[in-house]
Design an enzyme around this catalytic site. Sequence first.
Site, PDB file in Angstrom:
ATOM      1  N   HIS A 157       7.922  10.919   9.611  1.00 16.37           N
ATOM      2  CA  HIS A 157       9.169  11.477   9.060  1.00 16.37           C
ATOM      3  C   HIS A 157      10.231  11.566  10.144  1.00 16.37           C
ATOM      4  O   HIS A 157      11.373  11.179   9.943  1.00 16.37           O
ATOM      5  CB  HIS A 157       8.932  12.901   8.537  1.00 16.37           C
ATOM      6  CG  HIS A 157       8.007  12.999   7.373  1.00 16.37           C
ATOM      7  ND1 HIS A 157       7.067  14.002   7.270  1.00 16.37           N
ATOM      8  CD2 HIS A 157       7.879  12.251   6.247  1.00 16.37           C
ATOM      9  CE1 HIS A 157       6.409  13.866   6.132  1.00 16.37           C
ATOM     10  NE2 HIS A 157       6.871  12.801   5.497  1.00 16.37           N
ATOM     11  N   ARG A 168       6.423   2.675   4.278  1.00 12.79           N
ATOM     12  CA  ARG A 168       5.235   2.393   5.089  1.00 12.79           C
ATOM     13  C   ARG A 168       4.432   1.253   4.493  1.00 12.79           C
ATOM     14  O   ARG A 168       3.927   0.413   5.185  1.00 12.79           O
ATOM     15  CB  ARG A 168       4.345   3.629   5.160  1.00 12.79           C
ATOM     16  CG  ARG A 168       4.940   4.762   5.956  1.00 12.79           C
ATOM     17  CD  ARG A 168       4.167   6.009   5.691  1.00 12.79           C
ATOM     18  NE  ARG A 168       4.087   6.221   4.234  1.00 12.79           N
ATOM     19  CZ  ARG A 168       3.400   7.189   3.655  1.00 12.79           C
ATOM     20  NH1 ARG A 168       2.723   8.029   4.395  1.00 12.79           N
ATOM     21  NH2 ARG A 168       3.394   7.320   2.336  1.00 12.79           N
ATOM     22  N   LYS A 197       3.736  21.684  -7.897  1.00 11.45           N
ATOM     23  CA  LYS A 197       2.692  21.506  -6.883  1.00 11.45           C
ATOM     24  C   LYS A 197       2.713  22.623  -5.854  1.00 11.45           C
ATOM     25  O   LYS A 197       3.761  22.984  -5.334  1.00 11.45           O
ATOM     26  CB  LYS A 197       2.901  20.177  -6.150  1.00 11.45           C
ATOM     27  CG  LYS A 197       2.434  18.960  -6.936  1.00 11.45           C
ATOM     28  CD  LYS A 197       2.410  17.749  -6.026  1.00 11.45           C
ATOM     29  CE  LYS A 197       2.615  16.464  -6.810  1.00 11.45           C
ATOM     30  NZ  LYS A 197       3.100  15.375  -5.994  1.00 11.45           N
ATOM     31  N   SER A 200       1.595  13.133   5.189  1.00  7.72           N
ATOM     32  CA  SER A 200       1.313  14.564   5.291  1.00  7.72           C
ATOM     33  C   SER A 200      -0.081  14.887   4.777  1.00  7.72           C
ATOM     34  O   SER A 200      -0.789  15.720   5.360  1.00  7.72           O
ATOM     35  CB  SER A 200       2.344  15.358   4.483  1.00  7.72           C
ATOM     36  OG  SER A 200       3.607  15.245   5.075  1.00  7.72           O
TER      37      SER A 200
END
Lengths: 165, 165, 165, 165, 165, 165
Positions: free
Chosen positions: B17, B90, B41, B128
Site C-alpha cells: 500500500h 498486483r 465486515k 493485508s
Amino acid sequence: MRLAICPGSFDPVTNGHLDVIQRAARLFDRVVVLVAVNMGKHGMFTVDERCEMLRRATTHLPNVEVAAYNGLLADYARERQAAAIVKGLRAMSDFEYEFQMALTNRKLNSEVETVFLTTSTEYMYLSSSLVKEVARLGGDVSEFVPACVVNDILNKTERTEKNDR
Amino acid sequence: MRLAICPGSFDPVTNGHLDVIQRAARLFDRVVVLVAVNMGKHGMFTVDERCEMLRRATTHLPNVEVAAYNGLLADYARERQAAAIVKGLRAMSDFEYEFQMALTNRKLNSEVETVFLTTSTEYMYLSSSLVKEVARLGGDVSEFVPACVVNDILNKTERTEKNDR
Amino acid sequence: MRLAICPGSFDPVTNGHLDVIQRAARLFDRVVVLVAVNMGKHGMFTVDERCEMLRRATTHLPNVEVAAYNGLLADYARERQAAAIVKGLRAMSDFEYEFQMALTNRKLNSEVETVFLTTSTEYMYLSSSLVKEVARLGGDVSEFVPACVVNDILNKTERTEKNDR
Amino acid sequence: MRLAICPGSFDPVTNGHLDVIQRAARLFDRVVVLVAVNMGKHGMFTVDERCEMLRRATTHLPNVEVAAYNGLLADYARERQAAAIVKGLRAMSDFEYEFQMALTNRKLNSEVETVFLTTSTEYMYLSSSLVKEVARLGGDVSEFVPACVVNDILNKTERTEKNDR
Amino acid sequence: MRLAICPGSFDPVTNGHLDVIQRAARLFDRVVVLVAVNMGKHGMFTVDERCEMLRRATTHLPNVEVAAYNGLLADYARERQAAAIVKGLRAMSDFEYEFQMALTNRKLNSEVETVFLTTSTEYMYLSSSLVKEVARLGGDVSEFVPACVVNDILNKTERTEKNDR
Amino acid sequence: MRLAICPGSFDPVTNGHLDVIQRAARLFDRVVVLVAVNMGKHGMFTVDERCEMLRRATTHLPNVEVAAYNGLLADYARERQAAAIVKGLRAMSDFEYEFQMALTNRKLNSEVETVFLTTSTEYMYLSSSLVKEVARLGGDVSEFVPACVVNDILNKTERTEKNDR
C-alpha cells in the site's frame, strides 16, 4: 423443441441478467429462468420475491418462464429434458468458475450442454452484489436494473438500514 | 491542482500500500488515502485505528492526507473534485475486480478517472489478509508492513488469541 | 508541470487509442503521443503517415503533441523528464504484457511511472489489427476509428489489394 | 429452423474441433463448418484440402455442411440468416480473443449471437498447431485427430521435410 | 533424501488431491500430506477425520505419511528440512493464489521450493467444496472421491441435514 | 537417481532461466538444460552458441549438463528416463501455454512429470526477447543476463545492425 435453462441466484435481477435471458430466448424455443435455492446463503430477497421480480422483468418474452429449484441443476435439466444450460460471461473469473460448473454438470448429466453467451459491453461490469452495494451506500441503481424492480431494491435497502439501528 | 484518492480497507496498511501511495504522491498534487467504512465486515483494526496507522506511515509525504468515508467512492470523489482514483495492481484477480469497480465508478461519476499503478515486484505478493494470517500463526511480519505498525499488529494478534480461549 | 507519454504503434489510430489519449490529457499537463519506430515489423502505414493521422485526430486537444522515436521508451522518458507512461488496458492479455513492460521500464528508468487507464466499454474490443482485418474483408470501419482517418484506411486497403493481384 | 456457423481455420481438423461440431449439431437444426480463407497465412493444407478432410470427418452428422468463405464472418452469417456463431473454448487466452471477436461480430451484425461451448476435458489441450508440431517431430498424432485424416497429415509432413533438404 | 510436503485442507480428500499426492510420491523420496489446521473455518470434517480419511486413501503409497499442523507452513517445512512444497494446479485462479503463497513461503523460508504439478484433465474441475455441494443436493459423489471415503461423506451429509431441521 | 530436464530455446540465457536451473539443481540429482532445435525460427544465436553460453553460465552447478535435441521432448525424456520436465512460470500466459504442453507431454510419455517452479520476483518480467529488444535499442542488458554472456549479446547486436545497413 429445444429448452434452455438460465440458472442463477438473481438477488436481484440486473440488466445484465435480462440481456442474457433475451439472447437465450432468441436462440431456444423455450427458456426457464431458474432461481437456485441456496440454503446456506441469506440473500437480500427471498426466493419467492426473486421469482416475482423476474416474472415482472420478463413479461415481454412469451417463451420465458421462471421457476425455483432446490436440488442439483443437472437433475432439473434431466427432468425438463433441457438441451442447454445458458450462462452469461462477463469476465475471466466468471469463465473459470462457469467452466468448472460446466464440466461438473456434464459429468452429472451428459445430455445437457452448457452454452456461454456474452452480455452487451455496457452491462459487462454489472453484478447483483454491486447493485446492492451501490444501493446500500445511497447511490442510484436505475441504470443497473430493470425499471420495474428499482423500488423493490430501495424498499429492501431502507428496511435493512432500519434493522441495523 | 489535481487531487487523487487512494481508496482501500488498509486493515492494516502494508508495504505494498505504502509503495502505491508514494508513487501517487509523485504523480498528483495532493493525495487522499481513503479508508472505506464497510459496516458488513469486521476488521482486525477499527477504522480510527487504520487511519491513525496510515497517518504514522505517511508522515514523510507532505502532500498526503488520510480520511475515512461511509458512502459511495464516486460521491466522495465528486465532493473533493478529484481527478483520479489510484489503485495498485498486483495480479490478474486484482485487475478484474478493479476493472469492474473502475467501470462502475465511471458510470456513477464521469469526472473522475481510475488510474492503475504497479507496485514494486518485492511487494507484489503482499496483502493485508496474508499479513494477518502470518501474524496469527506466529510468523514475523516486519518485512511486510511499515516498521511503525508492527507492534500494533502484534498487540492486536495477542488480544485475539486471548479472546479465543 | 507533469508530462505523460502515450506510446504505441498506432497503425492506425483507433477510437480506443483516442479515448485513452483524451483521458490522459485531462490527468496531465502535457501529453506526448509517441509512435514507436519498429524496424522489424512492416505496418499498413509508415511512421510519418501514422504521426500525421494522429495529429489530425488530436487537433482538439491543445496539450497533446505527436512524436516518433527510434530507441528505448525509458530513454525517451528520461530526455523529456516525463512523469508517466500512460497505457490503455482492454483485456487480461494486454495487462500481462503491459505489466512486464512497466516493470522493465521501471528497471531502466526509475523516474518514470507507468499509469494504466481503462477505455470506454464500447471501445474495449478494438485493436488496430482488428480494424485492418475488417477493412481488408470489405467491412465498414467508420465506427472503429476517428472520422478523419477512415479514408486513409480505405485508400491503403485498396492499394494493398491491387498489389496482391 | 436455426442455423449455426462453426468458423475456424481447421488446418487440420482435430478431435477437439470435431467434439465442438458434434455438440453444435445437437443444439441447432443446421450447422455450417466454415473454413476461413486467410490470404495472409500459409497453412499446411489448402482450403480445399481442409474442407475435404472436414467433410470426411463429419459424414456421420446429417445436419452438418462444410463451406469456405473469403470475407467477413458477420456478412456470411447475415447471408445465411444464421442464429449463432459457435466457438469452442479451451483456455483463458482463447476466451479473450473469442470475446473480442464476439463483440466485433455483434457490432457488425446484431442479428447473430456468438455461443461458446466447452470441449471434453481430454481435448482441452489440443490445437492444430500442436498436432503439426508433434507430426513434424516424428510423434504419433492418431490420438489427436479423426482417424480419417491421420494419413493426410503424415503425407503432408513427409512432403514438407523433403522440401527442406 | 528429499522430503516434500503436500499441504491442504482436504475437507474431504478428492480424486484430484490423490492424483497430485501420487505424482509427488514418484518425484520425491518421502511425502508428507499436511492437513492445515485453520481455526477460523469450520469444515465438514474435523482435522482428525480428514487425516484418517487421507491415511485410508494413501495406504498403497509406502513413502507417504499424513500429519496435521497448527502453524506456519514455512516453519513446518524448516522443522522437517523439506526440499519442496507440492501443490496441484487446476486453473488460473489456483495459480494466482498459489503463486502468492509460494512467494510468501520463499520469503519466510528460503530453503524450501514450491513445486507445481498438474492433475489429470479428468480431475481438473474437482474441488472439495464442489463435492460437498453435490452431496448436499443429493448427487452421486462416487466419481469424485476415493471409494474408501464415499460413506464418510454420505454419513456426514445426512447428519448435517438432520441438524438443520 | 532422479533426472530432470529444463527445456527452452535460451536465445540467449537470462538471469530468470539461470534462477530456475539453480532451483532445479537443488531438487533433482541431475539436471539437463535442453536447447530445443526449432528449424522454423531463426534465433539471434545458433544452437551451438546457446549451448556454449549455457555451459559458461552453469559451470558452478556440478550436477547440470547442457544438450540440444531435434525431436519430441517426450521422446528425449523417455531416452534419458527423466523423472521430470522443469519449467519456470512467470505469468498467466506462460501458465496457459505450459499447461497445454504439460498435458501433451503426459499424453506422449506418461512416465515423465512436468514440474513448475516460480522464479524470483526480480526476474519475473524477464524474457529472452525483451533482452534482445533492449539490446537492439541501445539499452544496458547487464542486469538481465549472466555477466559471462553480456559481450556475446553486444557483439551479436552490433553485427545485426551492420547487416541491416
